[in-house]
Design an enzyme around this catalytic site. Structure first.
Site, PDB file in Angstrom:
ATOM      1  N   LYS A  53       0.871  -0.973   0.137  1.00 21.71           N
ATOM      2  CA  LYS A  53      -0.079  -0.004   0.128  1.00 21.71           C
ATOM      3  C   LYS A  53       0.920   1.141   0.044  1.00 21.71           C
ATOM      4  O   LYS A  53       0.427   2.234  -0.738  1.00 21.71           O
ATOM      5  CB  LYS A  53      -0.933   0.157   1.386  1.00 21.71           C
ATOM      6  CG  LYS A  53      -2.147  -1.028   0.937  1.00 21.71           C
ATOM      7  CD  LYS A  53      -2.877  -1.290   2.326  1.00 21.71           C
ATOM      8  CE  LYS A  53      -3.837  -2.299   2.201  1.00 21.71           C
ATOM      9  NZ  LYS A  53      -4.789  -2.823   3.526  1.00 21.71           N
ATOM     10  N   GLN A  97      -4.505  -1.248   9.531  1.00 23.52           N
ATOM     11  CA  GLN A  97      -4.138  -2.567   9.143  1.00 23.52           C
ATOM     12  C   GLN A  97      -5.059  -3.600  10.085  1.00 23.52           C
ATOM     13  O   GLN A  97      -4.603  -3.585  11.225  1.00 23.52           O
ATOM     14  CB  GLN A  97      -3.001  -3.231   8.614  1.00 23.52           C
ATOM     15  CG  GLN A  97      -3.078  -4.421   7.912  1.00 23.52           C
ATOM     16  CD  GLN A  97      -3.761  -4.486   6.398  1.00 23.52           C
ATOM     17  OE1 GLN A  97      -3.788  -3.332   5.933  1.00 23.52           O
ATOM     18  NE2 GLN A  97      -4.203  -5.534   5.898  1.00 23.52           N
ATOM     19  N   ASP A 120     -11.072   3.509   4.284  1.00 23.34           N
ATOM     20  CA  ASP A 120     -11.540   2.139   4.315  1.00 23.34           C
ATOM     21  C   ASP A 120     -12.930   2.016   4.273  1.00 23.34           C
ATOM     22  O   ASP A 120     -13.477   0.950   4.188  1.00 23.34           O
ATOM     23  CB  ASP A 120     -11.011   1.023   5.588  1.00 23.34           C
ATOM     24  CG  ASP A 120      -9.718   0.371   5.310  1.00 23.34           C
ATOM     25  OD1 ASP A 120      -9.385   0.029   4.334  1.00 23.34           O
ATOM     26  OD2 ASP A 120      -8.893   0.477   6.145  1.00 23.34           O
TER      27      ASP A 120
HETATM   28  N1  GUN Z   1      -7.395  -6.441   6.405  1.00 19.81           N
HETATM   29  C1  GUN Z   1      -7.633  -7.196   5.376  1.00 19.81           C
HETATM   30  N2  GUN Z   1      -8.208  -6.204   4.469  1.00 19.81           N
HETATM   31  C2  GUN Z   1      -8.315  -4.981   4.863  1.00 19.81           C
HETATM   32  C3  GUN Z   1      -8.724  -3.729   4.390  1.00 19.81           C
HETATM   33  O1  GUN Z   1      -9.260  -3.640   3.372  1.00 19.81           O
HETATM   34  N3  GUN Z   1      -8.326  -2.651   5.089  1.00 19.81           N
HETATM   35  C4  GUN Z   1      -7.919  -2.706   6.544  1.00 19.81           C
HETATM   36  N4  GUN Z   1      -7.704  -1.678   6.892  1.00 19.81           N
HETATM   37  N5  GUN Z   1      -7.308  -3.896   6.883  1.00 19.81           N
HETATM   38  C5  GUN Z   1      -7.416  -4.961   6.034  1.00 19.81           C
END
Ligand code: GUN
Length: 298
Positions: A53, A97, A120
């Protein structure tokens, strides 16, 4: 029938090009989008996702602020960091995350992020807006799935969709998005008794339960569209392999379209995160994006 393979890598690259253009447009107005990523602990898969990311954000000219925190950080310390990032004008998006370690309350953490810095779509307000069919930040993975479905250029209206898995990250928001597309949506989960029969009636199957090769060829209605959200690491003939939640090699012969793993939903998730970051940045700075850069995607 040979399914069309939905190339997530390619669609994600197109989306990232649009994000890069939007960044250039913002930069011309002295606005510089920034994304803060927070990783707590050392989970290998999460570490890879977060590193990707940050790397891709930088590649597109988005400033990246990466926080790799110790597993034993307290909830209070994490809240303090998020509060600082909420007040930091260089930061337009904050991503924590998931999953977080058990001693940290995920709901509290997600609701500490200001809704207008939530990239998100996990803040209560953003999740509520999506549920109520109002303007919302859309969670990245379901948004990536929807963009891939739309790339098929077939009408989704009235199609029967089944979503396997009811997580807050994928299953629930995906059900909202498909309802909005006028699909008839069923969400099945570990307590559902007749998953196979429900899948067999479905024109769209979104598998997001995290069990390798769970969905079998015999469950799929010929011509169905199959979106595989799973990323499962398995050992095959002594070798490590990444597979999805569906039996790709067999299902590709009967579905009309299918996403591969890897190279399907995964790259789309990150591209959507970068788009969400730029959208938050432009909206927080009251800048209308030029001729809506994302019109082919949103
Ligand atoms: N863990 C698995 N998928 C995601 C996501 O799309 N965003 C975040 N913040 N954590 C995750």
């Amino acid at each position: 029938m040979n399914a069309q393979i939905l190339n997530g890598k390619e669609i994600a690259a197109e989306l990232r090009t649009c994000v890069a253009k939007a960044v250039t447009y913002l930069n011309k107005q002295s606005v510089y989008p920034g994304l803060a990523t927070i990783l707590v602990g050392r989970d290998p898969a999460s570490s890879v996702y977060v590193a990707n990311k940050s790397r891709l954000a930088k590649e597109l000219g988005i400033k990246s602020f990466q926080y790799d925190l110790e597993e034993n950080i307290t909830e209070k310390e994490l809240i303090k960091l998020i509060d600082e990032l909420n007040d930091n004008h260089e930061v337009d998006g904050i991503l924590v995350q998931l999953p977080l370690p058990k001693h940290i309350n995920t709901d509290i953490i997600l609701d500490t992020i200001k809704p207008n810095k939530d990239v998100d779509g996990f803040h209560t307000i953003n999740a509520g807006n999506l549920y109520l069919n109002r303007k919302a930040v859309i969670p990245c993975t379901p948004l990536g799935c929807l963009i891939m479905l739309r790339s098929l250029k077939v009408s989704l209206h009235g199609l029967r969709a089944v979503i396997i898995g009811r997580s807050n990250i994928v299953g629930k928001p995906m059900s909202q998005l498909l309802l909005k597309e006028n699909c008839t949506v069923t969400v099945v989960h570990s307590y559902t008794k007749n998953i196979k029969e429900i899948v067999k009636e479905s024109d769209i199957v979104v598998a997001a339960l995290g069990i390798a090769n769970y969905v079998k060829e015999s469950w799929i209605k010929p011509g169905a569209i199959v979106i595989d959200v799973g990323i499962n690491r398995i050992k095959e003939n002594g070798k490590n392999k990444l597979v999805g939640d569906v039996e790709f090699d067999k299902i590709k012969n009967i579905a009309s379209a299918i996403t591969p793993v890897p190279g399907g939903v995964g790259p789309m998730t990150i591209a959507c995160l970068l788009m969400n970051t730029v959208l938050q940045c432009s909206s927080n700075n009251n800048i209308e994006l030029d001729n809506n850069n994302f019109k082919n995607f949103l």
